[in-house]
Design a protein around this motif. Structure first.
Motif: not given
Length: 364
Positions: A203-226
């Motif tokens: 759950a926390v990694l998914g939230m971190l993905g949301d943060c990176c997505r909101a910041m425009g960091d797509t690569v990091s967002a995908i890494t956290y979501y995966e």
């Protein structure tokens, strides 16, 4: 970002802030696994409480909070000349002080205050309990016992992160979640794999993905979501909350792949989410929300099929989703779910009437 704290089930209230202790004579509050220790030491339990009112369950504000985002201060800054203090990202959006209305002539970082905030975060909920000699009067404490209580600390950190995220202070949210992530990984290292820790970390990694997505960091967002998907996939598909979080994480990766132009990869993630939701409907056929989730996944896969030129598959998917939603009967107590059902149904009918529409939001 999910509005459900991933630590809600695990938090027990046994943890707290180490900065102050209040004596408790209520023996029912003792933790079962510590009763023998307390008896053998002829001592009573002391329940740690935070003097500032920061608690993972009550959502109180304290003196270390930013009055704009209502989370703990991050990059503490003061307005000049009034000297009121806020998060840097929060106050930078204002020309006048939100508290007193004075013109902001300058904004300065308050590093000394931030050090205090960071120390407070580092110490919060670290002291599990202390032992008091029952024969001694007053609040004399002996043998303070330090334990890893990252679950209680985790719920506190997630609370602060969610507040900051809602106020668009994404850097603050990400910072708190990173601390939480480190805590859980440390707990996994010490305690080994457990379903509880896997669900929390997922759950926390998914939230971190949301943060990176909101910041425009797509690569990091995908890494956290995966990575979120990796941990959540290890858990039994009985908890509906976990199933929903897993399927949403898969859809979010699909969305990012979709908008990045990698349609085949996007479809694979949407399909995995669809499989998760099909299985969930089989396990919980009487839960209406699962049917709506299934319709959403059907729509996302069908939308990809249309974009890939597979019109017949797309139409079949849209029709199946429409059938699921039109056959779903809800009572008056499900007003929120009914609104969601109608929204998705409108999207599906538009897809059937027009050539293309934007992809359906993964959060639904």
């Amino acid at each position: 970002m999910s509005s459900v704290c991933p630590f809600a089930k695990a938090a027990t209230g046994g943890g707290g802030c180490p900065m102050k202790f209040a004596k408790s004579d209520n023996t029912d509050q003792k933790e079962p696994n510590m009763k023998e220790d307390a008896k053998s030491n002829d001592s009573s339990m002391v329940s740690p409480k935070c003097p500032f009112g920061y608690d993972s369950h009550t959502f109180k504000l304290g003196p270390l909070s930013c009055m704009i985002c209502q989370a703990l201060l991050y990059q503490s800054s003061k307005c000049l000349p009034c000297s009121h203090k806020f998060c840097k990202a929060c106050i930078s959006r204002f020309k006048d002080c939100p508290l007193c209305g004075a013109d902001i002539e300058k904004i300065e970082l308050d590093t000394e205050l931030q050090v205090i905030v960071d120390r407070f975060i580092d110490g919060h909920a670290r002291i599990k309990r202390s032992q008091v000699n029952a024969d001694e009067a007053g609040d004399v404490m002996k043998n303070v016992i330090y334990e890893d209580v990252s679950m209680e600390r985790g719920s506190f950190l997630v609370q602060q992160a969610m507040r900051a995220f809602r106020a668009q202070n994404v850097e603050s949210a990400k910072s708190r979640l990173r601390i939480c992530e480190e805590d859980i990984r440390g707990q996994l290292h010490m305690s080994g794999d457990t379903s509880e820790l896997h669900s929390q970390l997922g759950a926390v990694l998914g939230m971190l993905g949301d943060c990176c997505r909101a910041m425009g960091d797509t690569v990091s967002a995908i890494t956290y979501y995966e990575e979120s998907v990796e941990f959540l996939s290890k858990l039994p598909a009985k908890d509906l909350e976990l199933v929903h979080t897993l399927s949403v994480s898969l859809n979010k990766v699909g969305d990012l792949r979709y908008y990045g132009g990698d349609l085949q990869s996007a479809r694979s993630y949407y399909t995995r989410s669809l499989d998760v939701r099909r299985n969930s409907v089989k396990e919980h056929p009487d839960v209406p929300s699962q049917v709506v989730d299934l319709a959403v996944s059907l729509a996302k896969v069908a939308d990809l099929d249309r974009n890939l030129g597979q019109e017949n598959l797309a139409v079949d998917g849209f029709k199946e989703a429409i059938q699921c939603l039109e056959s779903l009967k809800l009572d008056s107590s499900d007003a929120g779910l009914e609104k969601r059902r109608c929204s998705v149904l409108d999207f599906l009918h538009n897809q059937m009437d027009e050539n293309q529409n934007p992809v359906l939001d993964s959060s639904v």
